[in-house]
Design an enzyme around this catalytic site. Sequence first.
Site, PDB file in Angstrom:
ATOM      1  N   GLU A   1       0.810  -1.212   0.000  1.00  0.00           N
ATOM      2  CA  GLU A   1       0.000   0.000   0.000  1.00  0.00           C
ATOM      3  C   GLU A   1       0.848   1.268   0.000  1.00  0.00           C
ATOM      4  O   GLU A   1       0.576   2.218  -0.737  1.00  0.00           O
ATOM      5  CB  GLU A   1      -0.954  -0.010   1.193  1.00  0.00           C
ATOM      6  CG  GLU A   1      -2.020  -1.092   1.121  1.00  0.00           C
ATOM      7  CD  GLU A   1      -2.978  -0.900  -0.046  1.00  0.00           C
ATOM      8  OE1 GLU A   1      -2.940   0.152  -0.692  1.00  0.00           O
ATOM      9  OE2 GLU A   1      -3.763  -1.818  -0.311  1.00  0.00           O
TER      10      GLU A   1
ATOM     11  N   HIS B   1       2.307   2.350  -3.279  1.00  0.00           N
ATOM     12  CA  HIS B   1       1.454   3.140  -4.177  1.00  0.00           C
ATOM     13  C   HIS B   1       1.793   4.622  -4.052  1.00  0.00           C
ATOM     14  O   HIS B   1       1.747   5.369  -5.040  1.00  0.00           O
ATOM     15  CB  HIS B   1      -0.018   2.924  -3.833  1.00  0.00           C
ATOM     16  CG  HIS B   1      -0.616   1.697  -4.453  1.00  0.00           C
ATOM     17  ND1 HIS B   1      -0.591   1.457  -5.809  1.00  0.00           N
ATOM     18  CD2 HIS B   1      -1.264   0.635  -3.899  1.00  0.00           C
ATOM     19  CE1 HIS B   1      -1.204   0.308  -6.061  1.00  0.00           C
ATOM     20  NE2 HIS B   1      -1.622  -0.211  -4.920  1.00  0.00           N
TER      21      HIS B   1
ATOM     22  N   HIS C   1      -5.492  -5.672 -10.974  1.00  0.00           N
ATOM     23  CA  HIS C   1      -4.926  -6.677 -10.080  1.00  0.00           C
ATOM     24  C   HIS C   1      -4.546  -7.934 -10.834  1.00  0.00           C
ATOM     25  O   HIS C   1      -3.733  -8.721 -10.356  1.00  0.00           O
ATOM     26  CB  HIS C   1      -5.928  -7.024  -8.975  1.00  0.00           C
ATOM     27  CG  HIS C   1      -6.312  -5.844  -8.157  1.00  0.00           C
ATOM     28  ND1 HIS C   1      -7.385  -5.041  -8.476  1.00  0.00           N
ATOM     29  CD2 HIS C   1      -5.751  -5.306  -7.061  1.00  0.00           C
ATOM     30  CE1 HIS C   1      -7.466  -4.060  -7.595  1.00  0.00           C
ATOM     31  NE2 HIS C   1      -6.491  -4.204  -6.724  1.00  0.00           N
TER      32      HIS C   1
END
Length: 795
Positions: free
Chosen positions: A336, A339, A423
């Site tokens: 995360e 990102h 994804h």
Amino acid sequence: MKRALAAVSAVLLTSGLLTCVVTPAHAAPPTSPAPDASAAARAATVLRANPGAVQGSSAESYQVRSTKVDPSGAAHTRYTRTYQGLRVYGGDFVIHTAPNGTYAGSSVGLAAPLTLATSARTTAAAAKKAASARFVGKAETVGTPELFVDASSGQGRLAWETVVSGWQPDGQTPSRLHVITDAATGATVGSYDEIESVVGSGQGIYTGTVSIDTTLSGSTYQMIDPSHGNGRTCDMNNGTSSCTTFTDADNAWGTGANSNRQSAGVDAHFGAAKTFDYFKNVHARNGIFGNGSGVPSRVHYGNNYVNAFWDGAQMTYGDGSSNSRPLVSLDVAGHEMSHGVTEALAGLVYSGESGGLNEATSDIFGNMVEFYAAAPSDPGDYQVGEKININNNGTPLRYMYNPSLDGSSDSCWSTSTKNKDVHYSSGVANHFFFNLAEGTGATSYGTSPVCGSAPAVTGIGRAKAEKIWYRALDVYFTSNTAYVSTSNPANTSRAYSLRAATDLYGSCSTEYKAVQAAWTAVNVAGSDSACSTGNDFSVALSPTAGSVNPGSAVSTTVATATTSGSAQTVTFSASGLPSGASAAFSPASVTSGGSSTLTISTSASTPPGTYSITVNGAGAVTRSATYRLTVNGTGGGCTAPGQKLANPGFESGATGWTASSGVITTSSGQAARTGSYKAWLNGYGSTRTETLAQSVSLPAGCSSYALSFWLHIDSAETTTSVAYDKLNVQVLNSSGTVLATLATYSNLNKATGYSQKSFSLAAYAGQTVNLKFTGTEDSSLQTSFVVDDTALTVS
């Protein structure tokens, strides 16, 4: 019976996806470091002298976004672009300069210079209405639409961007949906959420007993990390608003059990610190934000919240199903927060193949953080989310060594990769990275197959592989970099990672060849420059194509760059010219790093047609680039005007068209607009895909290429927010590659009667293309897409 209405509705099920979101958050992201002024000044000088190197024009302005200066003095300056005052999405580029300040190449997302009108034919109000209809969940605000240039495909189109803010259907995940509508037709051409998904001492639930840094305030310890930019970890108390910083009397945090609320905090705090350290110590990046600031981490968010997200400023973790499996594992934290790094560096658009590269970057660095941290209970591997058990069967979310094991991801690139959820399209880059680091075949982490008949790959190790990927992201990737780009082959992950490998390990080095082999092993080919260990250079054109009336001339910029060794003299020539045409270069030769203007002059007798002109630069070696020259009909006239589609109203049945069985019909179930026949796609109320297509040749030299058709959409769907059934209108080349999606319609567009749709196909003048309608329908509740009275009028 065909097109019977389904009597029972269906529930759509989707797999859990870990999530990163950029929303107005509880904390504002820290300011990025200021660009290096001297590097930016050198880039500005180069840009003024070489506007063609970035597909530039006099209608544009540029803004420095960031700079990167290598130890050698070479520099890389990122720019954003505006066109006639409008923001250009996908127009970003990087200017690379040599240590002496000369031009050393560029990274550019545009495939050709922008030439478009900036007056919208549709209103902002219409764009706002379309954006509202696109939002799924609970919308709270609909922003003011912004008129901008959408160049995410490499070509520019005038569009509206509207941001709808609210909550996703789960009521707990914040959402900021960006909806793009064509400013000429009003059609919704795309959307993306800023959500990017992964769906003292202390004892964490997953990491085991680890050391964490905390702050003593009076007699109480706070979970605030002074060694990593004062990043704090707090407890959301299973709500979605306030967060209380964890405190402790003895600096011994958690028990390793979920019943102790500190345990999840330990994992999150440890993950934030190790991700900070990884980027700082491995890639010399000063934390996630690049300025030394720490990352706030919020745990125990929401109720039964099976997700984790990054909102541009902080991390948020749910507690999973039944609040029993907090999503605070180390690779999720690294994923995360990575990102945030991707957004700060390349800003990869979160859709299509660039979105797959964005998501893969987080998988790659999330796993590299896991290896770097060497946590006792969570050692490094090449699986994603293996600890959090989202699938409830002990399997991970994704497998980097063989992505297709999850049942959805692509292990090998194909022409359909760009149409997959990010994804799953990420699998191609994940597989590449594993092959580069560990090799193909049986490994300690799993067996990695090659695609097709590709040769086996010998890995170069994680340390080199992660350096190459970060270098490519840092100085070469643009926002719309893809795996494969036929219109702009230089703007690809293969080309840029090869440049990164050259920078770090040398041209034609073992590492360079391993990058080539690893991409080939996942079916990503490329037109790589020949290896050179001596002095070498590159040749690039901007624009790469142009049209001209007989007797007139057209020009392009020929840019060169020194790619290895020392600068050298490059002398230009051109071949493949049509009769009556000549080429002149000004100047005729340059020192590599300089540019020349090529002018192609035609005579009145030059025959119409499209020609591939080879532009050669000769030095110690010869490097070439291709220019596509279209010579219009005599005097610039339109040599073959008229309507080009065969059987445009379908009244001759299937003549001229290729269609799924039963599509072209006189059935009374849906009325034709005129005559007896029409094309009726879908309408079954069951899972089905139907197509309608025609190949058509478009003459060069005409001023208008107007495609139109009449469309009626009838649907039994009752939703006003979910596009269950869709019709794509696309242009493909003779090889079946999608050149453009002109529009997408759905059950949300149902209406009584027919409405006319119009598009320009001027971009395909001089080509033979395939016009294709593809209707897809889900498992229940019919939607009929009825097409009639088509036309493709050239004048």
